[in-house]
Write an enzyme that holds these catalytic residues in place. Structure first.
Site, PDB file in Angstrom:
ATOM      1  N   ARG A  36       0.717  -1.337   0.153  1.00 23.93           N
ATOM      2  CA  ARG A  36       0.036   0.047   0.057  1.00 23.93           C
ATOM      3  C   ARG A  36       0.927   1.337   0.073  1.00 23.93           C
ATOM      4  O   ARG A  36       0.332   2.305  -0.491  1.00 23.93           O
ATOM      5  CB  ARG A  36      -0.819   0.059   1.365  1.00 23.93           C
ATOM      6  CG  ARG A  36      -2.159  -0.806   1.021  1.00 23.93           C
ATOM      7  CD  ARG A  36      -2.899  -0.690   2.305  1.00 23.93           C
ATOM      8  NE  ARG A  36      -2.490  -1.147   3.430  1.00 23.93           N
ATOM      9  CZ  ARG A  36      -2.992  -1.252   4.909  1.00 23.93           C
ATOM     10  NH1 ARG A  36      -4.144  -0.648   4.729  1.00 23.93           N
ATOM     11  NH2 ARG A  36      -2.259  -1.502   5.740  1.00 23.93           N
ATOM     12  N   ALA A  74      -0.891 -11.273   3.263  1.00 24.88           N
ATOM     13  CA  ALA A  74      -1.451 -10.084   3.711  1.00 24.88           C
ATOM     14  C   ALA A  74      -2.890 -10.261   4.311  1.00 24.88           C
ATOM     15  O   ALA A  74      -3.562 -11.191   3.832  1.00 24.88           O
ATOM     16  CB  ALA A  74      -1.457  -9.117   2.496  1.00 24.88           C
ATOM     17  N   SER A 119      -4.733 -19.048   9.826  1.00 26.40           N
ATOM     18  CA  SER A 119      -4.586 -18.963  11.045  1.00 26.40           C
ATOM     19  C   SER A 119      -5.022 -20.104  11.916  1.00 26.40           C
ATOM     20  O   SER A 119      -6.053 -20.883  11.568  1.00 26.40           O
ATOM     21  CB  SER A 119      -5.171 -17.662  11.601  1.00 26.40           C
ATOM     22  OG  SER A 119      -5.305 -17.565  13.198  1.00 26.40           O
ATOM     23  N   TYR A 145     -12.067 -12.300  13.398  1.00 23.88           N
ATOM     24  CA  TYR A 145     -10.803 -12.571  12.597  1.00 23.88           C
ATOM     25  C   TYR A 145     -10.791 -14.159  12.098  1.00 23.88           C
ATOM     26  O   TYR A 145     -10.575 -14.346  10.835  1.00 23.88           O
ATOM     27  CB  TYR A 145      -9.441 -12.259  13.260  1.00 23.88           C
ATOM     28  CG  TYR A 145      -8.109 -12.612  12.441  1.00 23.88           C
ATOM     29  CD1 TYR A 145      -7.640 -11.952  11.538  1.00 23.88           C
ATOM     30  CD2 TYR A 145      -7.333 -13.796  13.117  1.00 23.88           C
ATOM     31  CE1 TYR A 145      -6.724 -12.318  10.678  1.00 23.88           C
ATOM     32  CE2 TYR A 145      -6.158 -14.144  12.482  1.00 23.88           C
ATOM     33  CZ  TYR A 145      -5.832 -13.438  11.425  1.00 23.88           C
ATOM     34  OH  TYR A 145      -4.515 -13.874  10.861  1.00 23.88           O
TER      35      TYR A 145
END
Length: 322
Positions: A36, A74, A119, A145
């Site tokens: 970014r 990301a 994750s 998340y």
């Protein structure tokens, strides 16, 4: 090794940056990353593409030309001071829709293998003693998340099922290593300063993974034929209690860990009253993973021991203090 051109997303992050540095040192790859904003710490051999975040509308076409492997590291990660009134929607926008947008374009660009860094939260938040998570357990995410990473995994599997692109999913536990920040860095600082800590009587078991071990697993998954369309958990293969971890960090610092044996039940109650139950779970609860699938399918074992990983982490910390 057939891999030639590799795109790593999240190249300015803890994992993505370290992965790019490792790949650059091997001089076997043409490397790209998407950022970014400009990142001065990127290796000179890495070609950077500016993107306006991981959104569902990003055009990845230029970055994906002739790419063989995508490592998608990301993500929208935990936000300590969450301002959104609907955090799950925000996580889904980036971690699900943004990821699918990249993957769809990767299919069109004829990318051979898409490695998704997920994750352990997809498995759940905790384990009972003696019952470690495996890569093939049912999903049980709890927080926004974890839910978003789980939904991204499922959507990716559905997407690639009708394409020639291979998918590899890696779910790391807590990652530590040189340059680590957040709570792990705080623990090192506390011990370095000799702060007495009330964590001397914790008998939980937790799995961790060093940055070097995680990167080694990712590299193994670049081309290993048995990795295609599989999910792997990532850890050092050694489980420790919070008390044992702090003692190991103290030894790496060459300083005594001043740990007081406060009753865990008392500290859990205090954390609940303060609204810090999630932190209490990480400190006092267990979270173990079984990585035997990695050995069985890939012949992979962690090349670095827990003590070696902690020593490398502490040495980098000490160098940063000079």
């Amino acid at each position: 090794m057939n891999a030639s051109t590799v795109l790593v997303t999240g190249g300015s992050g803890f994992l993505g940056g370290a992965l790019l540095r490792t790949l650059a040192s091997q001089k076997e790859y043409s490397l790209r990353t998407a950022l970014r904003r400009d990142c001065k710490s990127l290796p000179a051999s890495v070609r950077a593409f500016n993107v306006p975040g991981l959104t569902p509308t990003v055009d990845w076409q230029a970055a994906l030309v002739d790419v063989d492997v995508v490592v998608h590291a990301a993500a929208r990660v935990h936000v300590m001071d969450e301002q959104s009134g609907d955090p799950l929607t925000e996580f889904r926008l980036v971690n699900v829709e943004g990821t699918l947008n990249l993957a769809r374009q990767a299919v069109k660009a004829k990318v051979r293998r898409f490695i998704y860094i997920s994750s352990i939260k997809v498995n759940g938040e905790s384990t009972v003693p003696g019952r470690a998570f495996t890569a093939d357990d049912p999903f049980s995410p709890v927080d926004p998340y974890g839910i978003s990473k789980c939904e991204a995994e499922e959507a990716l599997r559905q997407l690639v099922s009708s394409t020639s692109m291979e998918l590899v999913i890696i779910r790391p536990v807590l990652v530590y290593g040189p340059g680590v920040k957040a709570n792990f860095l705080s623990m090192i600082r506390w011990l370095d300063r000799g702060v007495p800590l009330p964590f001397g009587a914790i008998v939980n078991k937790r799995s961790l993974v060093s940055l070097d071990n995680l990167i080694d697993l990712i590299l193994t998954c670049f081309s290993h034929p048995a990795a295609a369309n599989q999910t792997f958990l990532a850890s050092d293969g050694e489980d420790v209690s919070t008390t044992e971890l702090l003692m190991k960090i103290g030894r790496a610092l060459n300083k005594p860990a001043r740990l007081l044996p406060f009753p865990v039940a008392f500290m859990r109650l205090g954390a609940k009253l303060l609204g810090r139950e999630a932190i209490a779970q990480r400190l006092f609860g267990s979270l173990q993973v079984d990585i035997s699938k990695n050995l069985r399918l890939l012949g992979w074992v962690p090349p670095m021991s827990l003590d070696q990983g902690l020593n490398a982490t502490v040495q980098a910390y000490l160098e940063s203090q000079k």
